[in-house]
Design a protein around this motif. Structure first.
Motif, PDB file in Angstrom:
ATOM      1  N   ARG A  86     -15.466   0.982   2.854  1.00 34.71           N
ATOM      2  CA  ARG A  86     -16.898   0.982   3.172  1.00 34.71           C
ATOM      3  C   ARG A  86     -17.131   1.789   4.428  1.00 34.71           C
ATOM      4  N   PRO A  87     -18.358   2.252   4.634  1.00 35.23           N
ATOM      5  CA  PRO A  87     -18.647   3.060   5.824  1.00 35.23           C
ATOM      6  C   PRO A  87     -18.383   2.276   7.115  1.00 35.23           C
ATOM      7  N   ALA A  88     -17.905   2.995   8.120  1.00 34.30           N
ATOM      8  CA  ALA A  88     -17.594   2.377   9.415  1.00 34.30           C
ATOM      9  C   ALA A  88     -18.761   2.589  10.367  1.00 34.30           C
ATOM     10  N   THR A  89     -19.336   1.479  10.808  1.00 33.75           N
ATOM     11  CA  THR A  89     -20.380   1.496  11.831  1.00 33.75           C
ATOM     12  C   THR A  89     -20.071   0.380  12.817  1.00 33.75           C
ATOM     13  N   GLY A  90     -20.566   0.517  14.015  1.00 36.29           N
ATOM     14  CA  GLY A  90     -20.358  -0.519  15.015  1.00 36.29           C
ATOM     15  C   GLY A  90     -20.034   0.074  16.360  1.00 36.29           C
ATOM     16  N   THR A  91     -19.250  -0.660  17.129  1.00 34.17           N
ATOM     17  CA  THR A  91     -18.935  -0.237  18.493  1.00 34.17           C
ATOM     18  C   THR A  91     -17.493   0.225  18.666  1.00 34.17           C
ATOM     19  N   THR A  92     -16.586  -0.323  17.849  1.00 35.64           N
ATOM     20  CA  THR A  92     -15.160  -0.048  18.023  1.00 35.64           C
ATOM     21  C   THR A  92     -14.480   0.093  16.671  1.00 35.64           C
ATOM     22  N   LEU A  93     -13.502   1.000  16.603  1.00 33.71           N
ATOM     23  CA  LEU A  93     -12.624   1.113  15.438  1.00 33.71           C
ATOM     24  C   LEU A  93     -11.274   0.551  15.831  1.00 33.71           C
ATOM     25  N   ILE A  94     -10.731  -0.330  14.997  1.00 32.12           N
ATOM     26  CA  ILE A  94      -9.396  -0.889  15.215  1.00 32.12           C
ATOM     27  C   ILE A  94      -8.514  -0.509  14.038  1.00 32.12           C
ATOM     28  N   ALA A  95      -7.346   0.067  14.330  1.00 30.87           N
ATOM     29  CA  ALA A  95      -6.354   0.410  13.310  1.00 30.87           C
ATOM     30  C   ALA A  95      -5.130  -0.475  13.553  1.00 30.87           C
ATOM     31  N   ARG A  96      -4.850  -1.393  12.620  1.00 31.00           N
ATOM     32  CA  ARG A  96      -3.706  -2.301  12.725  1.00 31.00           C
ATOM     33  C   ARG A  96      -2.655  -1.894  11.698  1.00 31.00           C
ATOM     34  N   ALA A  97      -1.508  -1.461  12.192  1.00 31.39           N
ATOM     35  CA  ALA A  97      -0.451  -0.969  11.306  1.00 31.39           C
ATOM     36  C   ALA A  97       0.799  -1.835  11.427  1.00 31.39           C
ATOM     37  N   THR A  98       1.485  -1.998  10.303  1.00 25.70           N
ATOM     38  CA  THR A  98       2.741  -2.738  10.270  1.00 25.70           C
ATOM     39  C   THR A  98       3.733  -2.016   9.373  1.00 25.70           C
ATOM     40  N   VAL A  99       5.004  -2.214   9.658  1.00 21.13           N
ATOM     41  CA  VAL A  99       6.067  -1.696   8.802  1.00 21.13           C
ATOM     42  C   VAL A  99       6.226  -2.658   7.628  1.00 21.13           C
ATOM     43  N   VAL A 100       6.108  -2.130   6.424  1.00 18.44           N
ATOM     44  CA  VAL A 100       6.286  -2.925   5.214  1.00 18.44           C
ATOM     45  C   VAL A 100       7.762  -2.957   4.827  1.00 18.44           C
ATOM     46  N   HIS A 101       8.434  -1.806   4.994  1.00 17.19           N
ATOM     47  CA  HIS A 101       9.867  -1.700   4.701  1.00 17.19           C
ATOM     48  C   HIS A 101      10.463  -0.638   5.617  1.00 17.19           C
ATOM     49  N   GLY A 102      11.525  -0.980   6.288  1.00 12.90           N
ATOM     50  CA  GLY A 102      12.177  -0.030   7.174  1.00 12.90           C
ATOM     51  C   GLY A 102      13.621   0.208   6.794  1.00 12.90           C
ATOM     52  N   GLY A 103      14.030   1.448   6.912  1.00 14.02           N
ATOM     53  CA  GLY A 103      15.418   1.827   6.701  1.00 14.02           C
ATOM     54  C   GLY A 103      15.954   2.491   7.949  1.00 14.02           C
ATOM     55  N   ARG A 104      17.042   3.240   7.809  1.00 13.01           N
ATOM     56  CA  ARG A 104      17.612   3.945   8.969  1.00 13.01           C
ATOM     57  C   ARG A 104      16.790   5.161   9.364  1.00 13.01           C
ATOM     58  N   ARG A 105      16.243   5.863   8.358  1.00 12.58           N
ATOM     59  CA  ARG A 105      15.571   7.138   8.642  1.00 12.58           C
ATOM     60  C   ARG A 105      14.096   7.167   8.258  1.00 12.58           C
ATOM     61  N   GLN A 106      13.622   6.122   7.592  1.00 13.32           N
ATOM     62  CA  GLN A 106      12.209   6.125   7.228  1.00 13.32           C
ATOM     63  C   GLN A 106      11.667   4.703   7.177  1.00 13.32           C
ATOM     64  N   ALA A 107      10.366   4.609   7.372  1.00 10.19           N
ATOM     65  CA  ALA A 107       9.671   3.326   7.291  1.00 10.19           C
ATOM     66  C   ALA A 107       8.406   3.516   6.463  1.00 10.19           C
ATOM     67  N   VAL A 108       8.183   2.608   5.545  1.00 10.70           N
ATOM     68  CA  VAL A 108       6.937   2.582   4.789  1.00 10.70           C
ATOM     69  C   VAL A 108       6.014   1.623   5.541  1.00 10.70           C
ATOM     70  N   CYS A 109       4.807   2.107   5.854  1.00 14.35           N
ATOM     71  CA  CYS A 109       3.893   1.340   6.691  1.00 14.35           C
ATOM     72  C   CYS A 109       2.533   1.196   6.016  1.00 14.35           C
ATOM     73  N   ARG A 110       1.819   0.173   6.448  1.00 14.41           N
ATOM     74  CA  ARG A 110       0.454  -0.079   5.989  1.00 14.41           C
ATOM     75  C   ARG A 110      -0.438  -0.170   7.214  1.00 14.41           C
ATOM     76  N   CYS A 111      -1.658   0.330   7.071  1.00 13.68           N
ATOM     77  CA  CYS A 111      -2.636   0.256   8.151  1.00 13.68           C
ATOM     78  C   CYS A 111      -3.975  -0.175   7.581  1.00 13.68           C
ATOM     79  N   ASP A 112      -4.572  -1.188   8.194  1.00 17.72           N
ATOM     80  CA  ASP A 112      -5.925  -1.604   7.856  1.00 17.72           C
ATOM     81  C   ASP A 112      -6.834  -1.180   9.001  1.00 17.72           C
ATOM     82  N   LEU A 113      -7.959  -0.551   8.654  1.00 17.22           N
ATOM     83  CA  LEU A 113      -8.911  -0.081   9.657  1.00 17.22           C
ATOM     84  C   LEU A 113     -10.165  -0.950   9.601  1.00 17.22           C
TER      85      LEU A 113
END
Length: 136
Positions: A86-113
């Protein structure tokens, strides 16, 4: 020096574009990162919503910092997919990211805005999945 919140803030501050946007890291470590920026007129598109490019920037950096908290500081975004909810309106944008799966050389991550309004209520505006790679 370890890769902690203070170091993450120095890395972010070394990025001219992040300084231009006024981005800040408010949490970092253990496979997660939170990036915030103030929503202001210069960042809006023609309908008064936060520009999608700003959302993509926030997701890209939050994903990479989350991945870096798991893989170490020498990382790059391998790619990501963003779904605008949905469109973003307001005063602040927050991006919260987490590693879903991590290895030695790569990580798959998710971010909710989230767009935050003047009363502090958060509205989900985009969902992102990406891959973070160790730098060559």
């Amino acid at each position: 020096m370890g890769f902690d919140l203070a170091t993450a803030r120095k890395v972010l501050d070394s990025q001219p574009f992040s300084r231009l946007l006024g981005a800040r890291i408010t949490a970092f470590g253990d496979g997660a990162a939170v990036l915030e920026l103030d929503i202001r007129d210069e960042l809006l598109q023609q309908n008064g919503f936060l520009h999608g490019g700003v959302l993509a920037y926030a997701a890209d950096n939050a994903l990479t910092f989350a991945g870096g908290s798991a893989l170490g500081p020498a990382v790059l975004t391998g790619g990501f997919s963003i779904q605008y909810v949905r469109p973003a309106t307001g005063t602040t944008l927050i991006a919260r990211a987490t590693v879903v799966h991590g290895g030695r050389r790569q990580a798959v991550c998710r971010c909710d805005l989230f767009a935050v309004d003047g009363e502090g209520a958060e509205t989900l505006c985009a969902v992102v999945q990406g891959t973070v790679l160790t730098a060559p």
